[in-house]
Design a protein around this motif. Sequence first.
Motif, PDB file in Angstrom:
ATOM      1  N   ASN A  78       0.834  -1.211   0.000  1.00 49.80           N
ATOM      2  CA  ASN A  78       0.000   0.000   0.000  1.00 49.80           C
ATOM      3  C   ASN A  78       0.867   1.258   0.000  1.00 49.80           C
ATOM      4  O   ASN A  78       0.547   2.233  -0.681  1.00 49.80           O
ATOM      5  N   GLN A 111       1.004   4.070  -2.868  1.00 48.64           N
ATOM      6  CA  GLN A 111       0.797   5.466  -2.461  1.00 48.64           C
ATOM      7  C   GLN A 111       1.910   6.357  -3.020  1.00 48.64           C
ATOM      8  O   GLN A 111       1.635   7.411  -3.590  1.00 48.64           O
ATOM      9  N   GLY A 157       1.604   6.606  -6.688  1.00 50.27           N
ATOM     10  CA  GLY A 157       0.416   7.403  -6.966  1.00 50.27           C
ATOM     11  C   GLY A 157       0.664   8.892  -6.819  1.00 50.27           C
ATOM     12  O   GLY A 157       0.179   9.701  -7.624  1.00 50.27           O
ATOM     13  N   GLU A 158       1.432   9.285  -5.814  1.00 49.50           N
ATOM     14  CA  GLU A 158       1.767  10.699  -5.626  1.00 49.50           C
ATOM     15  C   GLU A 158       2.565  11.224  -6.817  1.00 49.50           C
ATOM     16  O   GLU A 158       2.335  12.346  -7.288  1.00 49.50           O
ATOM     17  N   LEU A 207       0.052  11.572  -9.784  1.00 48.98           N
ATOM     18  CA  LEU A 207      -0.856  12.713  -9.630  1.00 48.98           C
ATOM     19  C   LEU A 207      -0.149  14.039  -9.843  1.00 48.98           C
ATOM     20  O   LEU A 207      -0.747  14.998 -10.338  1.00 48.98           O
ATOM     21  N   SER A 227      -2.895   3.433  -6.969  1.00 47.74           N
ATOM     22  CA  SER A 227      -3.373   3.789  -5.633  1.00 47.74           C
ATOM     23  C   SER A 227      -4.834   4.209  -5.701  1.00 47.74           C
ATOM     24  O   SER A 227      -5.322   4.655  -6.749  1.00 47.74           O
ATOM     25  N   PRO A 228      -5.551   4.113  -4.591  1.00 49.82           N
ATOM     26  CA  PRO A 228      -6.941   4.581  -4.560  1.00 49.82           C
ATOM     27  C   PRO A 228      -7.062   6.057  -4.949  1.00 49.82           C
ATOM     28  O   PRO A 228      -8.047   6.453  -5.577  1.00 49.82           O
ATOM     29  N   GLN A 229      -6.063   6.870  -4.628  1.00 54.41           N
ATOM     30  CA  GLN A 229      -6.111   8.293  -4.959  1.00 54.41           C
ATOM     31  C   GLN A 229      -6.076   8.506  -6.470  1.00 54.41           C
ATOM     32  O   GLN A 229      -6.768   9.377  -6.992  1.00 54.41           O
ATOM     33  N   VAL A 230      -5.284   7.720  -7.173  1.00 55.08           N
ATOM     34  CA  VAL A 230      -5.233   7.830  -8.638  1.00 55.08           C
ATOM     35  C   VAL A 230      -6.555   7.357  -9.230  1.00 55.08           C
ATOM     36  O   VAL A 230      -7.113   8.000 -10.126  1.00 55.08           O
ATOM     37  N   ASP A 278      -9.427   7.427  -7.811  1.00 47.67           N
ATOM     38  CA  ASP A 278     -10.430   8.452  -7.505  1.00 47.67           C
ATOM     39  C   ASP A 278     -10.320   9.641  -8.452  1.00 47.67           C
ATOM     40  O   ASP A 278     -11.320  10.264  -8.792  1.00 47.67           O
ATOM     41  N   ARG A 279      -9.100   9.982  -8.852  1.00 51.34           N
ATOM     42  CA  ARG A 279      -8.891  11.119  -9.759  1.00 51.34           C
ATOM     43  C   ARG A 279      -9.353  10.799 -11.176  1.00 51.34           C
ATOM     44  O   ARG A 279      -9.700  11.682 -11.962  1.00 51.34           O
TER      45      ARG A 279
END
Length: 159
Positions: free
Chosen positions: A53, A57, A60-61, A64, A114-117, A119-120
């Motif tokens: 994870n 992450q 993913g940062e 993004l 990642s979940p953030q990517v 989500d984007r």
Amino acid sequence: MKITLVTVGKIKERFFDQAIKEYEKRLGRYCRLEIIQVADEKTPDGAGAALENQIRQREGERILAKIGDHAYVIALAIQGVMLDSEELAEKLGQLGVRGVGHIVFVIGGSLGLSPQVLDRADFQLSFSRMTFPHQLMRVILLEQIYRGFRILNHEPYHK
């Protein structure tokens, strides 16, 4: 239209690099293509879920940071929507009609996105339930984008 591929990791094999360059050349008549590579994280053998994870992450940062606020983002994800070539062409065409000037396709590293990517992403696209090496996926994606533009322009393509 500008199309950007944001990818994790470098191309190591020369034959993949040659194929990518060929599709970059072919796509030049349809769009402005940019390929951005972000560094991948090394995953030690036997890494646990928490470390995996963290790796997703960090990658993913980096991803993004390369995506503009106004870009339409298509993330390649196993759980995404499967489209055939004609449907992908139609999607590209619809985005163009809607005035989308920049599409970003995201290809994750060996552990996925990642979940953030995710989500984007405005859309999640799946090529298969199978997992492909990210280097090969670049070639497959570029070929399908090229095929999509050929379809949109009513030009012959191999079926």
